[in-house]
Design an enzyme around this catalytic site. Structure first.
Site, short mmCIF file in Angstrom:
data_model
loop_
_atom_site.label_atom_id
_atom_site.label_comp_id
_atom_site.label_asym_id
_atom_site.label_seq_id
_atom_site.Cartn_x
_atom_site.Cartn_y
_atom_site.Cartn_z
N ASP A 98 38.46 47.11 40.67
CA ASP A 98 37.08 47.47 41.01
C ASP A 98 36.94 48.24 42.32
OD1 ASP A 98 37.71 45.54 42.87
OD2 ASP A 98 36.57 43.95 41.90
N GLU A 120 42.50 44.13 34.50
CA GLU A 120 41.55 43.21 35.16
C GLU A 120 40.11 43.59 34.81
OE1 GLU A 120 40.64 42.28 39.62
OE2 GLU A 120 42.50 41.24 39.19
N GLU A 134 32.03 46.77 44.55
CA GLU A 134 32.96 46.46 43.45
C GLU A 134 32.26 46.15 42.13
OE1 GLU A 134 33.11 45.19 46.51
OE2 GLU A 134 35.03 45.88 47.33
N HIS A 210 37.43 40.28 54.61
CA HIS A 210 37.33 41.74 54.75
C HIS A 210 36.17 42.39 54.00
CE1 HIS A 210 39.25 41.56 50.79
NE2 HIS A 210 38.73 42.74 50.59
N ARG A 212 33.08 44.24 52.35
CA ARG A 212 32.02 45.10 52.91
C ARG A 212 30.66 44.39 52.94
NH1 ARG A 212 35.04 49.76 51.96
NH2 ARG A 212 34.37 51.57 53.13
N HIS A 243 42.88 42.17 58.36
CA HIS A 243 42.76 43.45 57.64
C HIS A 243 42.62 44.59 58.65
CE1 HIS A 243 40.95 46.49 55.02
NE2 HIS A 243 41.17 45.73 53.97
#
Ligand code: UD1
Ligand code: UDP
Length: 381
Positions: A98, A120, A134, A210, A212, A243
């Site tokens: 994604d 996936e 995503e 991490h 967004r 990250h």
């Protein structure tokens, strides 16, 4: 008969970890020429995975820039993919999951009228801003794809409900295939601090964060909760491979620098990460991949998000949603750190996401699609 040219496209760390075993499985098939094209949406974190799995891409679009935006990633992937597809002339393109690379890879395949296999497929939260971007990437790829490799039956049901009825396979998640090659009881870490952690006498908490949609206040809440947990529990060692996103780096350092029992370290190689997970006490994370890996290793997980597209381990009782409020995270961690019964209730190994045979099923399904083999059996948890 000519070999089928199957091009795997990926660009970020999690895609690479989950596609590496598939690229190799495809290469091992007599009827397939396995081509690997990386966008390098991530540079260092991708290269680390390529090194661990000893994979050399056939094509590297090298698109990453510091603090890149969603638009620049997508635009650069699209223009880069034009050349790669024209040159390699694949019979099918495989994308994973994604990310922006996933979406742009699928869209580019469509522009070139190359069929798409989505590895996936079928994960959903039904909230287009969480995870962001995503959830939308997955939906857009669903509209483009021809074959859908769903990790679980639940993922297949999501697609059926959306009217996708052709080309569905339940394969298990390739991350479990990857995990089976990396975890070893005698593993020696190259990151030395990990060899010296007191796994037996203290509780090692493994943290990653991490996403967004957590940028801003939610991430501040999470980091401040982590600081509170480390400050109030003397028997804890908190290990956080941070990250490389500048936003995440700044937030982590602002809240967690300088504490004796907090170890902010560089991102780990996948083999180091998997072996650290196998030895730790508890995982706190907003990562998708860790939510799949930790249950297989019998490690309880507190998810630092409001929702999850991976409900299977929540139902199995090894993963709990902790949300993004400071007090909730502190309270839930406190319970698991102080109540042995609560901890034991979550600390059992379950495998809802796969049996280590996902790559074999995906390769078989691709050959079946092109009329060159038997249809694989579905994965059942
Ligand atoms: C991306 C994916 C996300 C996935 C995550 C896995 C998108 C929109 N997001 O988010 O779905 O969960 O990867 O980690 O596709 N950086 C480096 N070196 C690296 C990697 C990143 O310096 O090896 C820095 C760069 O400044 C880069 C920034 O991190 O601009 C953000 O990377 P990006 O791929 O845009 O977003 P992620 O948050 O990593
Ligand atoms: N991972 C890793 N090193 C790290 C952190 C994570 O190898 O320092 C691995 C982790 O084991 C999992 C994958 O990277 O396989 C998850 O990636 P990430 O959390 O970046 O993305 P997500 O899964 O949330 O998309």
């Amino acid at each position: 008969m000519e070999k089928l040219r199957i091009m795997s496209v990926f660009g970020t760390r999690p895609e690479a970890i989950k596609m590496a075993p598939l690229v190799k499985e495809l290469a091992a098939r007599r009827d397939i020429e396995s081509i690997c094209c990386v966008t390098a949406q991530h540079r260092q974190m991708l290269d680390s995975v390529l090194e661990v799995f000893r994979l050399t891409p056939d094509r590297d679009l090298d698109i990453m820039t510091p603090s890149q935006t969603l638009s620049t990633i997508t635009a650069k992937c699209l223009t880069g993919m034009d050349g790669a597809i024209d040159e390699m002339k694949p019979d099918m393109i495989l994308v994973h999951g994604d990310t922006s690379t996933t979406f742009a890879g699928a869209l580019s395949a469509f522009y070139h009228k190359v069929p798409v296999g989505h590895v996936e497929a079928g994960l959903r939260t039904y909230d287009k801003y969480s995870p962001y971007p995503e959830e939308m990437n997955r939906k857009l790829v669903t509209a483009i794809a021809d074959l859908y490799f769903c990790p679980t039956e639940n993922n297949r049901q999501n697609l059926l409900r959306e009217g996708v009825t052709e080309g569905l396979f339940v394969t298990g998640n390739t991350v479990i295939d990857a995990l089976q090659t990396t975890v070893r009881p005698d593993f020696v870490f190259t990151t030395d601090i990990l060899n010296r952690l007191p796994y037996g006498s203290k509780k090692v908490l493994l943290v990653t964060c991490h996403r967004r949609e957590n940028y801003g206040q939610p991430m501040e809440n999470i980091m401040s909760a982590l600081a509170e947990i480390a400050r109030t529990h003397g028997d804890v060692e908190l290990v956080y491979p941070v990250h490389l996103s500048p936003v995440v780096q700044a937030c982590a350092r602002r809240n967690l620098d300088g504490m004796d029992n907090v170890h902010l370290i560089d991102p780990l190689g996948a083999d180091e990460m998997h072996n650290l997970m196998a030895r730790c006490h508890l995982v706190l994370t907003d990562s998708g991949g860790l939510q799949e890996e930790a249950p297989a290793l019998g490690k309880p997980v507190l998810v630092l998000r409001r929702e999850t597209e991976r409900p299977e381990a929540v139902e199995a009782g090894t993963v709990k949603l902790a949300g993004v409020e400071r007090g909730d995270i502190v309270d839930m961690a406190h319970t698991l750190l102080t109540d042995p019964a609560a901890y034991q209730a979550m600390a059992h190994a379950v495998n809802p996401y796969g049996d280590g045979q996902a790559c074999r099923r995906i390769a078989d399904a691709i050959l079946w699609h092109f009329g060159r083999g038997e249809k694989p059996e579905d994965f059942r948890a």
